[in-house]
Design a protein around this motif. Structure first.
Motif, PDB file in Angstrom:
ATOM      1  N   GLY A  42       0.788  -1.217   0.000  1.00 54.59           N
ATOM      2  CA  GLY A  42       0.000   0.000   0.000  1.00 54.59           C
ATOM      3  C   GLY A  42       0.825   1.274   0.000  1.00 54.59           C
ATOM      4  N   LYS A  43       2.136   1.170  -0.129  1.00 57.17           N
ATOM      5  CA  LYS A  43       2.988   2.361  -0.180  1.00 57.17           C
ATOM      6  C   LYS A  43       2.930   2.944  -1.578  1.00 57.17           C
ATOM      7  CE  LYS A  43       7.513   4.090   0.981  1.00 57.17           C
ATOM      8  NZ  LYS A  43       7.117   5.189   1.809  1.00 57.17           N
ATOM      9  N   GLU A  44       2.790   4.270  -1.648  1.00 59.16           N
ATOM     10  CA  GLU A  44       2.672   4.931  -2.934  1.00 59.16           C
ATOM     11  C   GLU A  44       4.040   5.248  -3.515  1.00 59.16           C
ATOM     12  OE1 GLU A  44      -0.410   7.942  -3.700  1.00 59.16           O
ATOM     13  OE2 GLU A  44      -0.740   7.803  -1.540  1.00 59.16           O
ATOM     14  N   PHE A  45       4.167   5.089  -4.819  1.00 58.23           N
ATOM     15  CA  PHE A  45       5.338   5.535  -5.553  1.00 58.23           C
ATOM     16  C   PHE A  45       5.010   6.906  -6.123  1.00 58.23           C
ATOM     17  CE2 PHE A  45       5.696   0.837  -6.221  1.00 58.23           C
ATOM     18  CZ  PHE A  45       6.837   0.658  -5.468  1.00 58.23           C
ATOM     19  N   THR A  46       5.768   7.917  -5.715  1.00 59.83           N
ATOM     20  CA  THR A  46       5.546   9.264  -6.216  1.00 59.83           C
ATOM     21  C   THR A  46       6.835   9.793  -6.820  1.00 59.83           C
ATOM     22  OG1 THR A  46       6.166  10.308  -4.116  1.00 59.83           O
ATOM     23  CG2 THR A  46       3.846   9.733  -4.397  1.00 59.83           C
ATOM     24  N   ASP A  47       6.754  10.935  -7.493  1.00 59.47           N
ATOM     25  CA  ASP A  47       7.954  11.544  -8.067  1.00 59.47           C
ATOM     26  C   ASP A  47       8.957  11.928  -6.984  1.00 59.47           C
ATOM     27  OD1 ASP A  47       6.967  11.288 -10.615  1.00 59.47           O
ATOM     28  OD2 ASP A  47       6.086  13.298 -10.644  1.00 59.47           O
ATOM     29  N   GLU A  48       8.466  12.221  -5.784  1.00 57.45           N
ATOM     30  CA  GLU A  48       9.341  12.644  -4.699  1.00 57.45           C
ATOM     31  C   GLU A  48      10.110  11.480  -4.078  1.00 57.45           C
ATOM     32  OE1 GLU A  48       5.968  13.630  -4.641  1.00 57.45           O
ATOM     33  OE2 GLU A  48       6.508  15.484  -5.669  1.00 57.45           O
ATOM     34  N   ASN A  49       9.535  10.276  -4.050  1.00 56.98           N
ATOM     35  CA  ASN A  49      10.202   9.185  -3.342  1.00 56.98           C
ATOM     36  C   ASN A  49      10.742   8.081  -4.254  1.00 56.98           C
ATOM     37  OD1 ASN A  49       7.940   7.694  -4.045  1.00 56.98           O
ATOM     38  ND2 ASN A  49       7.321   7.259  -1.965  1.00 56.98           N
ATOM     39  N   VAL A  50      10.537   8.167  -5.546  1.00 60.26           N
ATOM     40  CA  VAL A  50      10.952   7.066  -6.419  1.00 60.26           C
ATOM     41  C   VAL A  50      12.473   6.921  -6.466  1.00 60.26           C
ATOM     42  CG1 VAL A  50      10.969   8.327  -8.607  1.00 60.26           C
ATOM     43  CG2 VAL A  50      10.430   5.905  -8.585  1.00 60.26           C
ATOM     44  N   ASP A  51      13.222   8.013  -6.429  1.00 53.78           N
ATOM     45  CA  ASP A  51      14.681   7.913  -6.442  1.00 53.78           C
ATOM     46  C   ASP A  51      15.198   7.224  -5.184  1.00 53.78           C
ATOM     47  OD1 ASP A  51      15.048   9.099  -8.917  1.00 53.78           O
ATOM     48  OD2 ASP A  51      15.109  11.126  -8.059  1.00 53.78           O
ATOM     49  N   GLN A  52      14.615   7.569  -4.046  1.00 54.71           N
ATOM     50  CA  GLN A  52      15.024   6.955  -2.792  1.00 54.71           C
ATOM     51  C   GLN A  52      14.706   5.460  -2.791  1.00 54.71           C
ATOM     52  OE1 GLN A  52      12.876   8.306   0.616  1.00 54.71           O
ATOM     53  NE2 GLN A  52      14.398   7.548   2.057  1.00 54.71           N
ATOM     54  N   LEU A  53      13.534   5.085  -3.283  1.00 53.94           N
ATOM     55  CA  LEU A  53      13.151   3.675  -3.313  1.00 53.94           C
ATOM     56  C   LEU A  53      14.053   2.871  -4.249  1.00 53.94           C
ATOM     57  CD1 LEU A  53       9.282   4.123  -3.356  1.00 53.94           C
ATOM     58  CD2 LEU A  53      10.682   3.354  -1.446  1.00 53.94           C
ATOM     59  N   LEU A  54      14.402   3.447  -5.389  1.00 54.36           N
ATOM     60  CA  LEU A  54      15.308   2.763  -6.305  1.00 54.36           C
ATOM     61  C   LEU A  54      16.704   2.617  -5.705  1.00 54.36           C
ATOM     62  CD1 LEU A  54      14.263   4.297  -9.721  1.00 54.36           C
ATOM     63  CD2 LEU A  54      13.952   1.934  -8.967  1.00 54.36           C
ATOM     64  N   PHE A  55      17.155   3.633  -4.968  1.00 53.56           N
ATOM     65  CA  PHE A  55      18.459   3.551  -4.317  1.00 53.56           C
ATOM     66  C   PHE A  55      18.480   2.428  -3.286  1.00 53.56           C
ATOM     67  CE2 PHE A  55      21.231   4.731  -0.762  1.00 53.56           C
ATOM     68  CZ  PHE A  55      22.453   4.736  -1.425  1.00 53.56           C
ATOM     69  N   PHE A  56      17.419   2.333  -2.449  1.00 58.21           N
ATOM     70  CA  PHE A  56      17.344   1.253  -1.467  1.00 58.21           C
ATOM     71  C   PHE A  56      17.311  -0.109  -2.150  1.00 58.21           C
ATOM     72  CE2 PHE A  56      15.257   4.308   1.697  1.00 58.21           C
ATOM     73  CZ  PHE A  56      16.477   4.577   2.300  1.00 58.21           C
ATOM     74  N   ARG A  57      16.593  -0.213  -3.249  1.00 58.61           N
ATOM     75  CA  ARG A  57      16.539  -1.479  -3.980  1.00 58.61           C
ATOM     76  C   ARG A  57      17.925  -1.862  -4.492  1.00 58.61           C
ATOM     77  NH1 ARG A  57      12.745  -2.961  -9.191  1.00 58.61           N
ATOM     78  NH2 ARG A  57      13.773  -4.908  -9.630  1.00 58.61           N
ATOM     79  N   HIS A  58      18.638  -0.881  -5.023  1.00 53.59           N
ATOM     80  CA  HIS A  58      19.991  -1.118  -5.531  1.00 53.59           C
ATOM     81  C   HIS A  58      20.929  -1.562  -4.402  1.00 53.59           C
ATOM     82  CE1 HIS A  58      23.751  -0.529  -7.649  1.00 53.59           C
ATOM     83  NE2 HIS A  58      24.130   0.305  -6.706  1.00 53.59           N
ATOM     84  N   GLU A  59      20.880  -0.860  -3.266  1.00 53.50           N
ATOM     85  CA  GLU A  59      21.741  -1.206  -2.137  1.00 53.50           C
ATOM     86  C   GLU A  59      21.421  -2.594  -1.593  1.00 53.50           C
ATOM     87  OE1 GLU A  59      24.387   0.432  -0.658  1.00 53.50           O
ATOM     88  OE2 GLU A  59      24.261   1.652  -2.483  1.00 53.50           O
ATOM     89  N   ASN A  60      20.144  -2.936  -1.521  1.00 49.36           N
ATOM     90  CA  ASN A  60      19.756  -4.250  -1.006  1.00 49.36           C
ATOM     91  C   ASN A  60      20.104  -5.367  -1.977  1.00 49.36           C
ATOM     92  OD1 ASN A  60      18.752  -3.243   1.396  1.00 49.36           O
ATOM     93  ND2 ASN A  60      16.714  -2.931   0.567  1.00 49.36           N
ATOM     94  N   ALA A  61      20.219  -5.075  -3.252  1.00 43.59           N
ATOM     95  CA  ALA A  61      20.571  -6.094  -4.237  1.00 43.59           C
ATOM     96  C   ALA A  61      22.066  -6.406  -4.233  1.00 43.59           C
ATOM     97  CB  ALA A  61      20.145  -5.639  -5.622  1.00 43.59           C
TER      98      ALA A  61
END
Length: 52
Positions: A6-25
């Motif tokens: 239920g977490k929203e992907f917005t223009d403000e948080n998409v860069d942060q979410l992609l960074f966390f995904r990259h770091e966790n991978a």
């Protein structure tokens, strides 16, 4: 757009979410072992129903 909890992907948080995904991978690629995803909790189910 919403994720499965239920977490929203917005223009403000998409860069942060992609960074966390990259770091966790990085960890599994370096040979680290991880557990699978945790079960979705009831509060996440309610959050998804409200936003959807």
């Amino acid at each position: 757009m919403l994720n499965r909890n239920g977490k929203e992907f917005t223009d403000e948080n998409v860069d942060q979410l992609l960074f966390f995904r990259h770091e966790n991978a990085k960890f599994p690629r370096a040979g680290g072992r991880t557990k699978g995803p945790k079960r979705r909790q009831e509060k996440n189910n309610l959050n998804l129903k409200i936003k959807f």
